[in-house]
Motif scaffolding. Structure first.
Motif, PDB file in Angstrom:
ATOM      1  N   VAL A  84      28.739  18.875  -0.936  1.00 42.70           N
ATOM      2  CA  VAL A  84      29.574  18.922   0.277  1.00 42.70           C
ATOM      3  C   VAL A  84      30.307  20.263   0.332  1.00 42.70           C
ATOM      4  CG1 VAL A  84      31.521  17.865   1.466  1.00 42.70           C
ATOM      5  CG2 VAL A  84      29.782  16.424   0.406  1.00 42.70           C
ATOM      6  N   ALA A  85      30.827  20.718  -0.802  1.00 43.98           N
ATOM      7  CA  ALA A  85      31.509  22.012  -0.832  1.00 43.98           C
ATOM      8  C   ALA A  85      30.531  23.144  -0.503  1.00 43.98           C
ATOM      9  CB  ALA A  85      32.142  22.234  -2.203  1.00 43.98           C
ATOM     10  N   GLY A  86      29.323  23.047  -1.014  1.00 50.54           N
ATOM     11  CA  GLY A  86      28.315  24.056  -0.703  1.00 50.54           C
ATOM     12  C   GLY A  86      27.977  24.076   0.778  1.00 50.54           C
ATOM     13  N   LEU A  87      27.842  22.891   1.356  1.00 53.66           N
ATOM     14  CA  LEU A  87      27.566  22.832   2.790  1.00 53.66           C
ATOM     15  C   LEU A  87      28.737  23.356   3.608  1.00 53.66           C
ATOM     16  CD1 LEU A  87      25.727  19.407   3.123  1.00 53.66           C
ATOM     17  CD2 LEU A  87      24.769  21.683   3.470  1.00 53.66           C
ATOM     18  N   ALA A  88      29.946  23.141   3.133  1.00 53.42           N
ATOM     19  CA  ALA A  88      31.124  23.650   3.842  1.00 53.42           C
ATOM     20  C   ALA A  88      31.197  25.173   3.773  1.00 53.42           C
ATOM     21  CB  ALA A  88      32.384  23.029   3.259  1.00 53.42           C
ATOM     22  N   ALA A  89      30.566  25.753   2.781  1.00 51.13           N
ATOM     23  CA  ALA A  89      30.571  27.210   2.651  1.00 51.13           C
ATOM     24  C   ALA A  89      29.773  27.878   3.774  1.00 51.13           C
ATOM     25  CB  ALA A  89      30.006  27.622   1.298  1.00 51.13           C
ATOM     26  N   VAL A  90      28.779  27.184   4.289  1.00 54.85           N
ATOM     27  CA  VAL A  90      27.931  27.797   5.333  1.00 54.85           C
ATOM     28  C   VAL A  90      28.734  28.122   6.591  1.00 54.85           C
ATOM     29  CG1 VAL A  90      25.926  27.479   6.828  1.00 54.85           C
ATOM     30  CG2 VAL A  90      25.813  26.812   4.432  1.00 54.85           C
ATOM     31  N   PRO A  91      29.431  27.153   7.209  1.00 52.82           N
ATOM     32  CA  PRO A  91      30.190  27.542   8.406  1.00 52.82           C
ATOM     33  C   PRO A  91      31.322  28.527   8.098  1.00 52.82           C
ATOM     34  CG  PRO A  91      30.570  25.227   7.886  1.00 52.82           C
ATOM     35  CD  PRO A  91      29.497  25.724   6.977  1.00 52.82           C
ATOM     36  N   ALA A  92      31.894  28.435   6.892  1.00 49.79           N
ATOM     37  CA  ALA A  92      32.944  29.392   6.530  1.00 49.79           C
ATOM     38  C   ALA A  92      32.383  30.812   6.484  1.00 49.79           C
ATOM     39  CB  ALA A  92      33.554  29.004   5.182  1.00 49.79           C
ATOM     40  N   LEU A  93      31.229  30.966   5.885  1.00 51.27           N
ATOM     41  CA  LEU A  93      30.610  32.292   5.825  1.00 51.27           C
ATOM     42  C   LEU A  93      30.129  32.753   7.196  1.00 51.27           C
ATOM     43  CD1 LEU A  93      28.683  31.915   2.463  1.00 51.27           C
ATOM     44  CD2 LEU A  93      30.580  33.471   2.943  1.00 51.27           C
ATOM     45  N   ARG A  94      29.658  31.813   8.010  1.00 51.71           N
ATOM     46  CA  ARG A  94      29.220  32.189   9.365  1.00 51.71           C
ATOM     47  C   ARG A  94      30.404  32.637  10.211  1.00 51.71           C
ATOM     48  NH1 ARG A  94      24.738  33.770  10.876  1.00 51.71           N
ATOM     49  NH2 ARG A  94      24.711  32.621  12.827  1.00 51.71           N
ATOM     50  N   LEU A  95      31.585  32.016   9.986  1.00 52.56           N
ATOM     51  CA  LEU A  95      32.777  32.449  10.711  1.00 52.56           C
ATOM     52  C   LEU A  95      33.180  33.871  10.315  1.00 52.56           C
ATOM     53  CD1 LEU A  95      34.996  29.256  10.760  1.00 52.56           C
ATOM     54  CD2 LEU A  95      33.988  30.422  12.718  1.00 52.56           C
ATOM     55  N   CYS A  96      32.823  34.248   9.102  1.00 51.44           N
ATOM     56  CA  CYS A  96      33.070  35.617   8.632  1.00 51.44           C
ATOM     57  C   CYS A  96      31.946  36.564   9.061  1.00 51.44           C
ATOM     58  CB  CYS A  96      33.211  35.628   7.119  1.00 51.44           C
ATOM     59  SG  CYS A  96      34.646  34.719   6.528  1.00 51.44           S
ATOM     60  N   ARG A  97      31.093  36.080   9.936  1.00 51.04           N
ATOM     61  CA  ARG A  97      29.986  36.864  10.504  1.00 51.04           C
ATOM     62  C   ARG A  97      28.894  37.206   9.489  1.00 51.04           C
ATOM     63  NH1 ARG A  97      31.034  36.781  15.724  1.00 51.04           N
ATOM     64  NH2 ARG A  97      33.097  37.388  16.398  1.00 51.04           N
ATOM     65  N   ALA A  98      28.734  36.373   8.476  1.00 54.21           N
ATOM     66  CA  ALA A  98      27.640  36.585   7.521  1.00 54.21           C
ATOM     67  C   ALA A  98      26.332  36.130   8.162  1.00 54.21           C
ATOM     68  CB  ALA A  98      27.894  35.790   6.241  1.00 54.21           C
ATOM     69  N   PRO A  99      25.238  36.844   7.921  1.00 48.98           N
ATOM     70  CA  PRO A  99      23.945  36.399   8.449  1.00 48.98           C
ATOM     71  C   PRO A  99      23.562  35.041   7.837  1.00 48.98           C
ATOM     72  CG  PRO A  99      23.799  38.630   7.569  1.00 48.98           C
ATOM     73  CD  PRO A  99      25.139  38.102   7.212  1.00 48.98           C
ATOM     74  N   LEU A 100      22.732  34.300   8.543  1.00 51.77           N
ATOM     75  CA  LEU A 100      22.367  32.962   8.097  1.00 51.77           C
ATOM     76  C   LEU A 100      21.764  32.941   6.688  1.00 51.77           C
ATOM     77  CD1 LEU A 100      22.333  29.985   8.771  1.00 51.77           C
ATOM     78  CD2 LEU A 100      20.123  30.314   9.875  1.00 51.77           C
TER      79      LEU A 100
END
Length: 102
Positions: A67-83
């Motif tokens: 769950v923490a790993g999945l939560a990292a995806v939108p957090a990184l996307r909000l920081c404009r990280a590529p998918l």
């Protein structure tokens, strides 16, 4: 096997809607509100499938590290990280948490 059947059923229904839509509507376009709702259906269903597969039926298979790993995806996307970077970040977060928690 059941999630794959559900994914196949959703794909078939989506294909049917896309095939029937032009026949029923002809040259008319859907209102913008209806188009935006239809565009959001597929991502919402995909997110639901991911959640059900991660937490299991009745939340019995809940893995906090995943769950923490999945939560990292939108957090990184909000920081404009590529998918790809966001997905790699999720893998790293999950692996580190599993390493720390043993």
């Amino acid at each position: 096997m059941t999630p794959w059947l559900a994914i196949g059923a959703v794909a078939l229904i989506s294909f049917a809607f896309k095939a029937v839509g032009p026949a029923v509507l002809g040259d008319r376009e859907l209102p913008p509100r209806a188009r935006s709702v239809i565009a959001l259906l597929a991502p919402a269903l995909l997110a639901a499938f991911v959640v059900v597969n991660v937490v299991g039926a009745g939340w019995r298979d809940l893995d906090p590290t995943m769950v923490a790993g999945l939560a990292a995806v939108p957090a990184l996307r909000l920081c404009r990280a590529p998918l790809p970077v966001a997905i790699l970040g999720a893998v790293v977060v999950t692996a580190l948490l599993r390493l720390v928690t043993g």
